[in-house]
Structure formats: C-alpha cells, structure tokens
Design an enzyme around this catalytic site. Structure first.
Site, short mmCIF file in Angstrom:
data_model
loop_
_atom_site.label_atom_id
_atom_site.label_comp_id
_atom_site.label_asym_id
_atom_site.label_seq_id
_atom_site.Cartn_x
_atom_site.Cartn_y
_atom_site.Cartn_z
N HIS A 7 104.57 -51.50 96.89
CA HIS A 7 103.26 -50.85 96.92
C HIS A 7 102.57 -51.09 98.26
CE1 HIS A 7 102.05 -54.93 95.29
NE2 HIS A 7 101.06 -54.76 96.16
N GLU A 57 98.05 -49.37 95.43
CA GLU A 57 97.18 -50.36 94.80
C GLU A 57 95.76 -50.20 95.36
OE1 GLU A 57 96.32 -55.19 94.70
OE2 GLU A 57 98.27 -54.47 95.39
N HIS A 75 97.75 -44.95 108.22
CA HIS A 75 97.61 -44.04 107.08
C HIS A 75 98.71 -44.29 106.06
CE1 HIS A 75 100.28 -41.82 109.97
NE2 HIS A 75 101.01 -41.68 108.87
N GLU A 122 98.24 -38.65 105.06
CA GLU A 122 99.06 -37.62 105.66
C GLU A 122 99.85 -36.88 104.58
OE1 GLU A 122 102.44 -37.08 109.21
OE2 GLU A 122 102.11 -39.05 108.28
#
Length: 259
Positions: A7, A57, A75, A122
């Site tokens: 994550h 998360e 990003h 993105e």
C-alpha cells in the site's frame, strides 16, 4: 509474494470527504479499517483488486490537522484501459473533479487530477489491471545511482521500465517476478541537482513480507536503516528509510489491522 508493494499511505484532513471522493470517482471500496484513539486508517481499492495489487491507505489524525505537501513525493498513478484515457478523464470532469492536467496537455499519454487534499493522481493507460487500480507511486530522489542501488540491493527490486529525457529520468522498480498488476515505485531524478522538502502529507510505502522478522533481518544484513524495528512496533510491522528519507513500512503478508 514477499517484497511486493502492499500500500501507499497519504494523510487527509477530512476523512469523509476523502472517502466520498475515492469511492465516488474511482469506484473504490473499503478493504479494511484501523480505528485507534488518535487516528483512523482506511484501506481502499477497486472491487476486483488483483492478489498482488496495492491499496491506498488514508490516514486521518483526529482533530484539526493540516499538512504540508512538500515535493519529495510526487503522485500516485491509477490505470485505465488503453482506449479510455480521454473518456475516463471527461467522466471525472463531468463529476466535478478538479481539472489539473488534461490528456491533451500531456500529449495524450496520461493526465492528472487532484483529490480534496491536493494529492496528485495520475491517470495512465495500461492493458492490464482493474480500472483505477494503483499502477505506481512516484517519489523524487537526489541521487539516482544511490536510489537504484538501494531498491536493488535492499529489496531485490529490478527495473520494469525507464524514461530518460533531457532534464530528468524516471525509473520504475518492482520485485523480481512480480505480477504486472503489482504497484511499482517510480524514482524520479531531476538532473539539475535540486533538493526536496519531505512535507508530511504523504506518509510511506509499504511492502509485504512472508515473515516479518526474517525479512527485517535480511534488510539489516543488507545495511538498511534501522528506523523502527519490529519489537518497537509490537512485532506487528517495522519501518526503514531510503537514502532520501522516504519511509518504507514492512508488514507481514497476513497482517490484519487491530479492531
């Protein structure tokens, strides 16, 4: 698979607003939640998440908190089918998402939007993975050779792609043998020698370990930064740092958040 990115954590100022944004616009669903006395973590991803796919998360610290974005991380990137970039972007515009960088301004190769906290998202074209699933997380590094060596030697990652331009280079890294659907880390190196501010709006990347203590011991043998060892984290997880100070959490593959 041991070492796969599990994550990426970002901090949000209004949990309900962020949950609404990601569930409404990206179709994410809640995969898990950790309610503590001072914070709440919520894990999100698409319904048909691949077994090696990563989740997002959202960390909400209780109270009135604001965060600095910094520029050391860039990003997260989400996938759409090859022929759906423009239509997917237009869908987000019709839903009221902020128009940040449209496909035309990006040469028709990708696009960018922002979530309510200003985190850049993105949109990339891929022929694999569920729509809107996490494709990569971009972090900026000050020394490309050092950063590439870190991910290669410490975590056993390998190049899955690179893009070198006149002013910068992007290097995509994953564990050897990872599925296409697994999230990559994108190392961005700008040639002008700039330095970066970490900020606190972005938290960390997390990798999954078949055995937390064995994996941590291997990292220590490979001279990774002993930032927060398993014992200091109640033997539930651990943290190291890369040469630029980006935090990397190690969690067991069967990790379940406390209730």
């Amino acid at each position: 698979m041991s070492g796969t990115l599990d994550h990426v954590m970002i901090r949000v100022e209004d949990l309900e607003e962020s949950l609404d944004w990601y569930t409404t616009h990206l179709g994410y669903e809640e995969k898990g939640r950790w309610e503590a006395d001072t914070f709440t973590n919520v894990y999100l991803g698409p319904e048909d998440l691949h077994e090696e796919g990563a989740v997002l998360e959202l960390t909400y610290n209780h109270g009135d908190n604001t965060y600095e974005m910094g520029d050391a991380w860039g990003h997260i990137a989400v996938r759409v089918p090859e022929d759906e970039l423009e239509s997917s972007y237009q869908q987000l515009m019709d839903e009221g998402v902020e128009d940040y960088r449209d496909p035309e301004s990006c040469g028709g190769r990708y696009a960018f939007v922002k979530d309510p906290d200003g985190h850049e998202v993105e949109i990339v074209k891929r022929d694999h993975g569920a729509k809107w699933s996490l494709d990569h997380t971009m972090i900026r590094v000050e020394d490309a050779d050092e950063a590439l060596g870190f991910w290669t030697r410490k975590f056993g990652y390998e190049h899955t792609g690179r893009w070198e331009s006149d002013t910068f280079a992007n290097y995509f890294m994953k564990p050897e043998g990872a599925a296409e659907e697994a999230m990559a880390v994108e190392l961005t190196y700008n040639y002008d020698g700039r330095s970066y501010e970490m900020g606190d709006a972005w938290g960390h990347l997390a990798v999954s370990a078949d055995d937390l203590h064995d994996y941590w011991e291997t990292l220590m043998e490979r001279e990774a930064d002993d930032y927060r060892d398993p014992e200091s984290c109640d033997d539930m997880f651990a943290f190291t740092k890369d040469p630029d100070g980006h935090e990397i959490e190690v969690i067991p593959a069967d990790f379940e958040s406390p209730e």
